[in-house]
Design an enzyme around this catalytic site. Structure first.
Site, short mmCIF file in Angstrom:
data_model
loop_
_atom_site.label_atom_id
_atom_site.label_comp_id
_atom_site.label_asym_id
_atom_site.label_seq_id
_atom_site.Cartn_x
_atom_site.Cartn_y
_atom_site.Cartn_z
N HIS A 49 0.84 -1.19 0.00
CA HIS A 49 0.00 0.00 0.00
C HIS A 49 0.88 1.25 0.00
CE1 HIS A 49 0.55 -0.91 4.38
NE2 HIS A 49 0.97 0.33 4.31
C1 T46 Z 1 2.84 0.92 6.89
C2 T46 Z 1 3.64 -0.31 7.10
C3 T46 Z 1 5.11 -0.04 7.20
C4 T46 Z 1 -4.17 -0.74 13.66
O1 T46 Z 1 -5.23 -1.04 14.24
N1 T46 Z 1 -3.49 0.38 14.01
C5 T46 Z 1 -2.32 0.73 13.42
O2 T46 Z 1 -1.74 1.78 13.80
C6 T46 Z 1 -1.82 -0.10 12.38
C7 T46 Z 1 -0.52 0.28 11.67
C8 T46 Z 1 -2.50 -1.22 12.03
N2 T46 Z 1 -3.65 -1.54 12.66
C9 T46 Z 1 -4.35 -2.79 12.30
C10 T46 Z 1 -4.94 -2.81 10.90
C11 T46 Z 1 -4.82 -4.25 10.50
O3 T46 Z 1 -5.96 -4.96 10.95
O4 T46 Z 1 -3.39 -3.84 12.33
C12 T46 Z 1 -3.61 -4.76 11.27
C13 T46 Z 1 -2.37 -4.93 10.40
O5 T46 Z 1 -2.12 -3.70 9.68
P1 T46 Z 1 -1.60 -3.69 8.19
O6 T46 Z 1 -2.13 -4.84 7.44
O7 T46 Z 1 -1.87 -2.31 7.62
O8 T46 Z 1 -0.01 -3.88 8.40
P2 T46 Z 1 1.17 -3.72 7.34
O9 T46 Z 1 2.37 -4.31 7.96
O10 T46 Z 1 0.78 -4.21 5.99
O11 T46 Z 1 1.39 -2.11 7.20
C14 T46 Z 1 1.83 -1.37 8.31
C15 T46 Z 1 1.05 -0.03 8.38
O12 T46 Z 1 -0.35 -0.28 8.35
C16 T46 Z 1 1.39 0.90 7.24
O13 T46 Z 1 0.92 2.19 7.52
O14 T46 Z 1 3.31 1.87 6.28
O15 T46 Z 1 3.22 -1.10 8.22
#
Ligand code: T46
Length: 131
Positions: free
Chosen positions: A49
């Protein structure tokens, strides 16, 4: 590309090392949120993303992982394996994180709270918006 590797000063002495993170000093924004990623399963790639507004600094506290970063024109790979180095990622950068070592602890400082509407999760849409 709107990404930058920033060296973080180590305050070291005979006891070991300490790094301090301060907003508007070595972190060029007001820190509104901190989160960290650990216990990543073997072979997993995360991310896929970009963000419309969010600016972040990624620091690997332990172990290593690779960031694939793409601004719509070029794609670079940066290995983070040094807790005295911060990767500054601006908005409109597509990111994928991979090759996590089993001990990797990846900490992210962000300039805003979590907001799903700030995410661009479709690569073709990102390419159009990044133009
Ligand atoms: C990014 C990369 C480097 C939350 O509830 N609060 C938060 O602050 C974050 C970051 C995530 N979440 C929840 C949303 C999803 O259900 O945690 C779960 C995993 O998040 P996500 O799939 O977005 O994780 P990554 O590793 O793909 O991405 C993250 C960050 O979301 C993003 O902003 O830049 O790490």
């Amino acid at each position: 590309m709107k990404v930058e590797l920033i060296p973080l000063q180590i305050h070291g002495d005979e006891r070991g090392s300490l790094v301090s993170l301060e907003r508007n000093s070595n972190i060029p924004f007001d820190i509104r949120r901190v989160y960290y990623i650990f216990d990543t399963e073997n072979g997993v790639t995360r991310g896929y993303h970009a963000h419309k507004k969010l600016m972040q600094m990624a620091i690997v506290l332990k172990g290593s992982c690779d960031f694939i970063l793409d601004d719509g024109n070029e794609r670079v790979s940066i290995t983070l394996n040094n807790p005295a180095q911060g990767l500054l990622i601006n908005s409109f950068i597509w990111r994928e994180m991979k090759n996590f070592t089993p001990d990797c602890v990846l900490m992210i400082l962000a300039d805003n709270e979590y907001d799903e509407s700030d995410y661009i999760r479709d690569y073709d849409q990102f390419r159009l918006m990044a133009k």
